[in-house]
Scaffold this motif. Structure first.
Motif, short mmCIF file in Angstrom:
data_model
loop_
_atom_site.label_atom_id
_atom_site.label_comp_id
_atom_site.label_asym_id
_atom_site.label_seq_id
_atom_site.Cartn_x
_atom_site.Cartn_y
_atom_site.Cartn_z
N GLU A 142 0.83 -1.20 0.00
CA GLU A 142 0.00 0.00 0.00
C GLU A 142 0.86 1.26 0.00
O GLU A 142 0.55 2.23 -0.70
N ARG A 143 1.95 1.24 0.74
CA ARG A 143 2.81 2.42 0.83
C ARG A 143 3.43 2.76 -0.53
O ARG A 143 3.41 3.91 -0.96
N GLY A 166 0.72 3.76 -3.11
CA GLY A 166 0.18 5.07 -2.74
C GLY A 166 1.14 6.19 -3.10
O GLY A 166 0.73 7.24 -3.59
N LEU A 208 -0.22 -6.32 -0.47
CA LEU A 208 -1.30 -5.38 -0.78
C LEU A 208 -2.64 -6.12 -0.81
O LEU A 208 -2.87 -6.99 -1.64
N ALA A 209 -3.51 -5.76 0.10
CA ALA A 209 -4.85 -6.35 0.12
C ALA A 209 -5.70 -5.76 -0.99
O ALA A 209 -5.50 -4.63 -1.42
N TYR A 210 -6.65 -6.54 -1.48
CA TYR A 210 -7.53 -6.11 -2.56
C TYR A 210 -8.27 -4.83 -2.17
O TYR A 210 -8.36 -3.88 -2.96
N SER A 211 -8.74 -4.79 -0.96
CA SER A 211 -9.48 -3.61 -0.50
C SER A 211 -8.58 -2.38 -0.43
O SER A 211 -9.02 -1.26 -0.69
N GLU A 212 -7.30 -2.58 -0.09
CA GLU A 212 -6.37 -1.46 -0.05
C GLU A 212 -6.15 -0.89 -1.45
O GLU A 212 -6.09 0.34 -1.63
N PHE A 213 -6.04 -1.78 -2.43
CA PHE A 213 -5.87 -1.31 -3.81
C PHE A 213 -7.08 -0.50 -4.25
O PHE A 213 -6.95 0.57 -4.86
N ASN A 261 -9.16 1.16 -2.43
CA ASN A 261 -9.16 2.45 -1.74
C ASN A 261 -8.16 3.43 -2.36
O ASN A 261 -8.44 4.63 -2.47
N LEU A 262 -7.00 2.91 -2.79
CA LEU A 262 -6.00 3.78 -3.41
C LEU A 262 -6.49 4.32 -4.74
O LEU A 262 -6.33 5.49 -5.06
#
Length: 448
Positions: free
Chosen positions: A267-268, A271, A300-305, A307-308
């Motif tokens: 995610e970092r 992002g 990287l979780a699917y939900s994190e992607f 959200n990004l």
């Protein structure tokens, strides 16, 4: 005075540096010490020199690893951040609080440090770079700024000017910004004439991109984020990557930012790449093989992607996301059936009969051997190559040329036909060993 190899907190560092600067450089004596985020110190100092600044390196005593301009040039890892980063993520050149004393950073070990005093236009300020290592293996750095209180606004202005100049140069360089890697400087980039797509598809893609570029005022008027997302999917070797290269070369107003997607991208990292694309906007954010990020050991979780992607700033000056995948079924409906994330989806499939004949004919006509019966050969090979990718079609010509070279002859039909036999068996064996992933149930209105 050497600060290296000393365990101390940022608060201790700030106090020590403030006292040292006041003693050694009275005209810089700061009312406070500020931290600067995301500044490439070497590039900033050279920018100041280009404007007539005099730069003094304050020695770090007898410390053999004290930072100097020469050492910064020799190895950018010695106390400077990624050269692409100019300002902090929010666009503010200085820490919003303006002080370092409240910094919660734990006690750290500083490995290399150096202080640079800059004098220009009657002003004076200093930057102290401290490259440090946490008690874990992670490396980073801290940059402290010293400036007489009345001159902070001028120093801020220098940072803003530097950012503007860097942004202009980056956008005009014609290179592809690779997040976390070296920039790519394309040579002989492909054009729209170099890609073969079904009737109407090439025109549709061009229209979508060009309309996006021309419609910023419409987006603003409708109060919707000025961004768009495209997905190119289909079997490998048929032009997805070439299409991206064409977009990057054909629209210089779009600054390309490529994210090498691997199972280590979290995610970092993603992002930060998205924020870089927003900084360089209007930009082309390239996410090749997007499915690689999901599942398995990926951080990287699917939900994190999701959200990004959803978080691409509403204040963006234009980010066009181009994602590719060979395996669209792995992406999930939250991406493939959700305009606003990926708005348009195009299958870049294997070429049909007409496309195969056009492409093979072009390869043969461009040959230095000038085959007199090129059209007839192209027609025959096109009929035999149902199921071949564009990459396999090109390999027929390449392998046929090798056969001709080994025989000491110019390329003839017999060499191309021999290449076809070899590659057809190779392709069929690959299909038997690695069957294509089914894509039923994928896409808008698809039935499971």
């Amino acid at each position: 005075m050497s600060y290296s190899h000393v365990f101390r907190s940022n608060q201790q560092v700030a106090s020590e540096l403030k006292k040292s600067i006041e003693e050694r450089v009275p005209d810089v004596a700061p009312a406070e010490v500020r931290t600067i985020l995301g500044l490439n110190v070497l590039h900033f100092l050279e920018f100041c020199k280009s404007r007539g600044a005099e730069i003094e390196e304050l020695s770090a005593g007898d410390d053999p690893i004290g930072l100097t301009l020469e050492k910064l040039r020799f190895n950018l890892s010695l106390g400077v951040q990624d050269p692409s980063r100019v300002l902090s993520q929010g666009g503010a050149p200085l820490d919003p609080e303006g002080v370092v004393n409240e910094d919660p950073t734990p006690v750290t070990r500083y490995n290399r440090e150096g202080t640079f005093v800059v004098r220009m236009n009657g002003e004076a300020f200093a930057l102290h770079v401290a490259s440090f290592r946490f008690l874990s293996p992670t490396n980073s750095n801290m940059i402290f700024a010293f400036c007489p209180a009345p001159s902070w606004s001028q120093l801020d202005a220098h940072f803003v000017d530097f950012a503007s100049e860097r942004l202009r140069r980056e956008r005009e360089s014609g290179s592809i910004r690779v997040w976390g890697g070296a920039e790519i400087h394309p040579t002989n980039p492909p054009t729209w004439d170099d890609i073969y797509l079904p009737a109407g598809q090439k025109q549709e893609i061009r229209m979508q991109v060009e309309t996006f570029l021309e419609s910023e005022s419409l987006y603003r008027r409708l109060n919707i984020p000025y961004r768009r997302g495209f997905l190119l999917f289909g079997p490998p070797g048929n032009g997805k990557t070439m299409l991206i290269k064409i977009l990057a070369a054909s629209y210089p107003q779009l600054k390309p930012v490529m994210v090498p997607l691997t199972k280590t991208v979290g995610e970092r990292e993603l992002g930060a790449a998205i924020r870089e694309a927003e900084r360089l906007a209007p930009s082309l954010l390239i996410l090749e093989d997007i499915d690689v990020m999901f599942g398995g050991t990926s951080p990287l979780a699917y939900s994190e992607f999701l959200n990004l992607v959803d978080g691409v700033s509403e204040l963006s000056r234009g980010v066009l996301i181009i994602a590719t995948t060979n395996h669209p079924a792995k992406l999930g409906a939250a991406l493939t059936e959700r305009p606003g994330r990926l708005d348009r989806l195009w299958r870049i499939g294997k070429p049909n009969l007409e496309t195969r004949e056009l492409y093979i004919g072009r390869l043969l006509k461009s040959s230095e051997h000038g085959l007199s019966d090129a059209e007839a050969i192209a027609s025959d090979l096109a009929k035999k190559t149902d199921g071949f990718s564009m990459a396999y079609l090109r390999e027929i010509y390449t392998l046929g040329s090798f056969h001709a070279i080994n025989a000491g002859k110019p390329v003839q039909e017999e060499h191309l036909q021999a290449a076809f036999v070899v590659l057809n068996e190779q392709r069929l064996e690959a299909e038997r060993s690695f069957p294509d992933e089914k894509t039923s149930g994928f896409g808008f209105g698809a039935k499971s």
